[in-house]
Scaffold this motif. Structure first.
Motif, PDB file in Angstrom:
ATOM      1  N   LYS A  46     -38.309  73.534  90.938  1.00 44.77           N
ATOM      2  CA  LYS A  46     -39.362  72.514  91.030  1.00 44.77           C
ATOM      3  C   LYS A  46     -40.363  72.602  89.878  1.00 44.77           C
ATOM      4  N   THR A  47     -40.930  73.759  89.624  1.00 46.05           N
ATOM      5  CA  THR A  47     -41.932  73.912  88.569  1.00 46.05           C
ATOM      6  C   THR A  47     -41.329  73.598  87.204  1.00 46.05           C
ATOM      7  N   LEU A  81     -44.887  66.712  92.271  1.00 39.19           N
ATOM      8  CA  LEU A  81     -46.164  67.416  92.392  1.00 39.19           C
ATOM      9  C   LEU A  81     -46.695  67.379  93.822  1.00 39.19           C
ATOM     10  N   ASP A 103     -40.290  73.053  98.633  1.00 34.62           N
ATOM     11  CA  ASP A 103     -40.210  73.894  97.453  1.00 34.62           C
ATOM     12  C   ASP A 103     -38.751  74.251  97.191  1.00 34.62           C
TER      13      ASP A 103
END
Length: 161
Positions: A34-35, A25, A30
């Protein structure tokens, strides 16, 4: 709490994964996964509760709702863990980690893949059912080792901006 107990193991690994969630987080790097990784770590945390709350059915006994919920939680937990491992290894290698780190991650990823195949076969193939517990623990151990090794890489990953 006994150090050899399953509950201790789960709590130990869960606390490490909370750290990874926090790290991902806050990390400004990036990458494509990742999400999804953050979401999967959250789902995985919930499935750990499912495995602990819903007892498994005993061998040879009739299937129960709580046993099915335990089974479903474990399947989701293993799926999330494997998906994270299989997708993060190439990301870390592309970031330029050292060859020693890369080699270790690849080896741990393959051990996790092989043990996951053993778990799946143990669920459906009669001769493999006899060693299901062994291959299941192999998966749990190899995935925990992967995340433990990942935690030793954190300083390196942070410095790779």
């Amino acid at each position: 709490m006994n150090l050899g107990s399953y509950t201790f193991y789960q709590e130990y690994v869960t606390s490490y994964r909370r750290c990874y969630l926090f790290f991902l987080l806050c990390w400004d790097k990036d990458f494509h996964f990742k999400t999804v990784t953050i979401i999967m770590l959250g789902i995985r945390a919930l499935t750990i509760l499912g495995v602990l709350v819903f007892p498994t059915d005993l061998e040879g006994e009739r299937r129960t709702t709580t046993g099915r919920l335990h089974y479903l939680s474990a399947i989701i937990q293993f799926t999330m863990t494997a998906t994270i491992i299989f997708n993060l290894t190439p990301v870390f290698i592309q970031m330029g980690i050292s060859s020693a780190y890369a080699t270790t991650l690849v080896i741990l990823t393959w051990i996790t893949k092989i043990s996951l195949i053993g778990v799946i076969l143990g669920m459906f193939v009669s001769p493999m059912k006899k060693i299901f517990g062994l291959v299941e623990r192999g998966f749990l151990f190899s995935s925990a080792l992967y995340f433990l090794f990942f935690s030793t890489m954190l300083p390196t990953l942070i410095s790779l901006h």
